[in-house]
Design a protein around this motif. Structure first.
Motif, PDB file in Angstrom:
ATOM      1  N   ALA A  55      10.712   4.589  56.696  1.00  0.00           N
ATOM      2  CA  ALA A  55      10.653   4.961  58.111  1.00  0.00           C
ATOM      3  C   ALA A  55       9.729   6.158  58.305  1.00  0.00           C
ATOM      4  N   VAL A  56       8.471   6.005  57.870  1.00  0.00           N
ATOM      5  CA  VAL A  56       7.516   7.107  57.964  1.00  0.00           C
ATOM      6  C   VAL A  56       7.260   7.459  59.428  1.00  0.00           C
ATOM      7  N   SER A  57       6.858   8.678  59.649  1.00  0.00           N
ATOM      8  CA  SER A  57       6.561   9.126  61.011  1.00  0.00           C
ATOM      9  C   SER A  57       5.276   8.463  61.514  1.00  0.00           C
ATOM     10  N   ASP A  58       5.113   8.465  62.820  1.00  0.00           N
ATOM     11  CA  ASP A  58       3.869   7.954  63.405  1.00  0.00           C
ATOM     12  C   ASP A  58       2.675   8.733  62.875  1.00  0.00           C
ATOM     13  N   ASP A  59       2.841  10.044  62.705  1.00  0.00           N
ATOM     14  CA  ASP A  59       1.755  10.876  62.190  1.00  0.00           C
ATOM     15  C   ASP A  59       1.382  10.488  60.765  1.00  0.00           C
ATOM     16  N   ALA A  60       2.378  10.217  59.919  1.00  0.00           N
ATOM     17  CA  ALA A  60       2.095   9.843  58.535  1.00  0.00           C
ATOM     18  C   ALA A  60       1.319   8.531  58.476  1.00  0.00           C
ATOM     19  N   LEU A  61       1.712   7.570  59.295  1.00  0.00           N
ATOM     20  CA  LEU A  61       1.007   6.288  59.314  1.00  0.00           C
ATOM     21  C   LEU A  61      -0.402   6.462  59.877  1.00  0.00           C
ATOM     22  N   ALA A  62      -0.540   7.255  60.927  1.00  0.00           N
ATOM     23  CA  ALA A  62      -1.859   7.496  61.519  1.00  0.00           C
ATOM     24  C   ALA A  62      -2.782   8.197  60.523  1.00  0.00           C
ATOM     25  N   THR A  63      -2.257   9.142  59.788  1.00  0.00           N
ATOM     26  CA  THR A  63      -3.061   9.851  58.782  1.00  0.00           C
ATOM     27  C   THR A  63      -3.527   8.889  57.697  1.00  0.00           C
ATOM     28  N   PHE A  64      -2.648   8.007  57.262  1.00  0.00           N
ATOM     29  CA  PHE A  64      -3.001   7.004  56.261  1.00  0.00           C
ATOM     30  C   PHE A  64      -4.103   6.088  56.801  1.00  0.00           C
ATOM     31  N   ARG A  65      -3.961   5.663  58.044  1.00  0.00           N
ATOM     32  CA  ARG A  65      -4.990   4.811  58.659  1.00  0.00           C
ATOM     33  C   ARG A  65      -6.319   5.549  58.771  1.00  0.00           C
ATOM     34  N   ARG A  66      -6.287   6.832  59.154  1.00  0.00           N
ATOM     35  CA  ARG A  66      -7.533   7.614  59.285  1.00  0.00           C
ATOM     36  C   ARG A  66      -8.251   7.761  57.944  1.00  0.00           C
ATOM     37  N   ALA A  67      -7.521   7.653  56.854  1.00  0.00           N
ATOM     38  CA  ALA A  67      -8.141   7.730  55.530  1.00  0.00           C
ATOM     39  C   ALA A  67      -8.840   6.427  55.160  1.00  0.00           C
ATOM     40  N   GLY A  68      -8.803   5.447  56.071  1.00  0.00           N
ATOM     41  CA  GLY A  68      -9.507   4.194  55.846  1.00  0.00           C
ATOM     42  C   GLY A  68      -8.628   3.051  55.391  1.00  0.00           C
ATOM     43  N   PHE A  69      -7.328   3.211  55.480  1.00  0.00           N
ATOM     44  CA  PHE A  69      -6.407   2.169  55.041  1.00  0.00           C
ATOM     45  C   PHE A  69      -5.914   1.342  56.221  1.00  0.00           C
ATOM     46  N   SER A  70      -5.592   0.099  55.946  1.00  0.00           N
ATOM     47  CA  SER A  70      -5.125  -0.835  56.968  1.00  0.00           C
ATOM     48  C   SER A  70      -3.597  -0.887  56.986  1.00  0.00           C
TER      49      SER A  70
END
Length: 192
Positions: free
Chosen positions: A129-144
């Protein structure tokens, strides 16, 4: 000494023997994790099957090994940290200094791999149940989004082998001794 029997191909339950032969051929030795998992043929089959599936994910070998080492360190599984350190160095060809950063659970000098490690720890800490910020940060690093689920897959694989090793208290095989990891030593390194 392991708390669970360490099987050989000859002593293992019949249903585990083909999996032990496969692991022996792949590694050149029988890892104690595999030898102990052989006590429950379905657990051994699950481990090897999920490992094969995980290898087909969209994450690179280096990224998958960061997931595995990170999860193993969080779960306190020295056996798996050692085993995946060997893979990270020998097969993924990661620099030794970077692998040490992963093992110490600190910031990584490679931004993309650091994003994988940070996200892996977030997945474990939040039980997915990661935070929205954690998922957004992962996406910004280039991950889908697929990569986010593949981290969960990697954590699932790691959880099975980490917890099985922690239950069995498997000793390191001599082939992994050079990659030994100790949770307390790693904690002392982070504190220094």
């Amino acid at each position: 000494m392991s708390r669970l029997p360490l099987n050989t191909i000859e002593t293992a339950p019949e249903a585990s023997r083909p999996f032990l032969q496969k692991a022996l051929a792949a590694n050149g030795f029988l890892p104690n994790l595999v030898a102990s998992l052989a006590n429950a043929p379905v657990a051994l089959e699950t481990y090897l099957t999920v490992a094969e599936i995980n290898a087909r994910s969209g994450l690179t070998l280096a990224e998958r090994e960061v997931v595995q080492i990170t999860a193993a360190a969080v779960h306190g599984c020295g056996f798996c940290v050692a085993g995946h350190t060997a893979v990270a160095l020998k097969k993924a060809q990661l620099p030794a200094a970077l692998v040490e950063q992963v093992r110490a659970q600190g910031a990584l000098s490679d931004a993309r791999l650091d994003a994988v490690a940070v996200f892996t720890r977030a997945v474990i800490a939040s039980r997915g149940a990661v935070s929205d910020d954690a998922l957004a940060t992962f996406r910004r690093a280039g991950f889908s989004d697929a990569n986010a689920l593949e981290v969960v897959l990697g954590v699932s694989l790691a959880t099975l082998c980490n917890f099985a090793n922690n239950l069995a208290r498997n000793e390191l095989n001599p082939q992994l001794e050079a990659y030994r990891w100790d949770r307390q030593a790693a904690s002392d390194t982070r504190a220094a």
